[in-house]
Scaffold this motif. Structure first.
Motif, PDB file in Angstrom:
ATOM      1  N   ASN A  96      29.308  58.017 -19.888  1.00  0.00           N
ATOM      2  CA  ASN A  96      28.249  58.570 -19.033  1.00  0.00           C
ATOM      3  C   ASN A  96      27.072  57.610 -18.845  1.00  0.00           C
ATOM      4  OD1 ASN A  96      27.312  60.643 -17.318  1.00  0.00           O
ATOM      5  ND2 ASN A  96      25.966  61.435 -18.927  1.00  0.00           N
TER       6      ASN A  96
ATOM      7  N   THR B 251      18.086  58.186 -20.655  1.00  0.00           N
ATOM      8  CA  THR B 251      18.566  57.499 -19.464  1.00  0.00           C
ATOM      9  C   THR B 251      19.548  56.425 -19.901  1.00  0.00           C
ATOM     10  OG1 THR B 251      16.469  57.892 -18.331  1.00  0.00           O
ATOM     11  CG2 THR B 251      17.885  56.153 -17.452  1.00  0.00           C
TER      12      THR B 251
ATOM     13  N   PRO C 206      15.231  64.906 -15.635  1.00  0.00           N
ATOM     14  CA  PRO C 206      15.530  65.945 -16.633  1.00  0.00           C
ATOM     15  C   PRO C 206      16.602  65.549 -17.646  1.00  0.00           C
ATOM     16  CG  PRO C 206      16.423  66.543 -14.464  1.00  0.00           C
ATOM     17  CD  PRO C 206      15.562  65.334 -14.263  1.00  0.00           C
ATOM     18  N   ASN C 207      17.577  64.746 -17.231  1.00  0.00           N
ATOM     19  CA  ASN C 207      18.652  64.350 -18.147  1.00  0.00           C
ATOM     20  C   ASN C 207      18.249  63.107 -18.926  1.00  0.00           C
ATOM     21  OD1 ASN C 207      20.383  66.437 -17.296  1.00  0.00           O
ATOM     22  ND2 ASN C 207      21.125  65.216 -15.580  1.00  0.00           N
ATOM     23  N   GLN C 208      17.995  63.278 -20.192  1.00  0.00           N
ATOM     24  CA  GLN C 208      17.613  62.159 -21.051  1.00  0.00           C
ATOM     25  C   GLN C 208      18.527  62.138 -22.281  1.00  0.00           C
ATOM     26  OE1 GLN C 208      15.467  59.841 -20.262  1.00  0.00           O
ATOM     27  NE2 GLN C 208      14.704  60.835 -18.400  1.00  0.00           N
TER      28      GLN C 208
END
Length: 425
Positions: free
Chosen positions: A33, A101, A97-99
């Motif tokens: 990811n 990075t 919001p998605n950490q």
């Protein structure tokens, strides 16, 4: 005219290896990811002075720096982390919001150093950066991605070498111990190390000129100066690697060459016979102050980078053959003027349908066209001649089995698609 010293042309026959390696690395990043980032090839010089460190050899000796027409100092990027972090800050990726990075890059870097095997002045680097987490599991993930990348490409003679540089308090204690240790030998050290002893004593341990100096063997080890917090962090990193079944070796003298590292530092070495004197394939570590240095909020990060050139060298040293597809799907042979005109249309339609096709562009005779098809390892040869044109048909030969059959022209595309996809004859 020749290419500048320290650069190379990557020609067909070799470029396919690069494409394969880059595709595999991209696929591994997808599974972990990590998303691709592409940054400019040149940046403001100040970025590398602040991000890489004024005391490093990269900044002091190796950067390609020049003034542009507006009088601004710009530098061809010597590594990928500073540019990635600059982009992270400029584009406020820390606010997503998605950490953490998680980013990866593949691209050319530039360093003015003595060219040698696997080390060029323009080289291609693959790297990843995970920004926004202090979790030791992220350190283990980064090292796992690095070692998995080599293993999945076929390398086996690998060694993961690990160290901890500790937090700022631990590094300060170690720094003072290094100054005390090396100061009596200052005049015996190279001129660079004499400067490093004042600016960044840790980098004395990384010196190639003085590596055999007796004082190096007895130099204080950073592991002896880790405070409780740093020691605990290091134990957690090692514990995660143990749980994943990833072998590693501890080297207390591993310091890496950039100023921004702290806590985890690591390198992956090739143990392959004949790989060369310089065994390092890649390296990286944690850098808890770099984002702030380039104007961002307090953010921790960890990453690594590898040279694609050295990766290909290691594959060669271990005799790894990459599974490259070298065969051509189809070659169109045209016999006669009408057939030549039709071959242009048919070739175009086949390519639009996803078939890899080549045809003759040198007005070769039939024998020469068939030889060309052989040289390109064509799986199928489609023959257009006067007889076929009269019947609105083509002759197709399977070059693997030698079987040949005639088909209506309008069925050629479906016929080839089915067989190239593994359909039955």
């Amino acid at each position: 005219m020749r290419a500048p010293r320290g650069t190379q042309d990557i020609l067909p026959g070799t470029s396919e290896k690069w494409q394969y390696v880059e595709q595999q690395l991209t696929e591994i990043c997808r599974r972990y990811n990590y998303k691709e980032i592409r940054t400019p090839i040149f940046e403001h010089t100040e970025l590398f002075q602040r991000g890489v460190g004024d005391s490093t050899d990269i900044v002091q000796k190796e950067m390609y720096t020049f003034e542009d027409r507006g009088g601004r100092s710009v530098t061809l990027r010597p590594e990928g982390t500073a540019s990635t972090v600059r982009s992270f800050v400029q584009n406020k990726l820390f606010g997503l919001p998605n950490q953490p990075t998680k980013l990866f890059y593949i691209g050319p870097m530039f360093r003015y150093e003595r060219p040698q095997q696997g080390r060029l002045r323009q080289f291609v680097q693959f790297g990843i950066e995970a920004l926004g987490s202090n979790d030791p599991a992220v350190d283990a993930e980064v090292m796992a991605l690095a070692i998995n990348s080599y293993q999945e490409l076929g390398l086996r003679s690998l060694s993961l070498v690990l160290n901890s540089l500790g937090d700022q308090e631990s590094r300060e204690a170690h720094k003072n111990a290094l100054v005390k240790h090396f100061s009596p030998h200052r005049e015996e050290l190279c001129s660079d190390c004499q400067v490093r002893l004042d600016q960044n004593p840790l980098r004395v341990l990384d010196c190639k000129k003085d590596k055999d100096h007796p004082s190096m063997e007895t130099a204080p080890a950073i592991l002896d100066y880790l405070n409780e917090k740093s020691q605990s962090y290091f134990e957690k990193v090692k514990g995660h690697l143990d749980r994943m079944g990833i072998d590693y070796v501890i080297d207390a003298n591993l310091v890496r060459g950039l100023d921004y590292y702290n806590h985890t530092a690591f390198e992956i070495m090739s143990k392959a016979e004949g790989f060369g004197a310089i065994t390092t394939l890649s390296g990286g570590g944690r850098y808890n102050g770099l984002v702030e240095d380039v104007g961002g909020p307090e953010t921790s990060g960890i990453g690594f980078a590898m040279s694609i050139e050295r990766l290909l060298m290691a594959l060669e040293a271990e005799g790894v053959e990459l599974p490259l597809e070298s065969a051509l799907d189809c070659y169109v042979v045209a016999l006669g003027d009408k057939a030549e005109d039709e071959s242009v249309r048919l070739t175009y339609q086949l390519r639009k349908a996803g078939v890899q096709v080549e045809k003759d562009y040198l007005q070769r005779k039939p024998k020469g066209q068939f030889k060309s098809a052989d040289r390109m390892n064509a799986k199928y040869v489609v023959v257009l001649g006067d007889r076929e044109m009269e019947n609105n048909a083509v002759s197709i030969k399977d070059m693997t089995t030698g079987d040949q059959k005639e088909l209506p022209l309008e069925e050629v595309i479906n016929y080839l698609q089915e067989r190239l996809a593994g359909g039955k004859q």
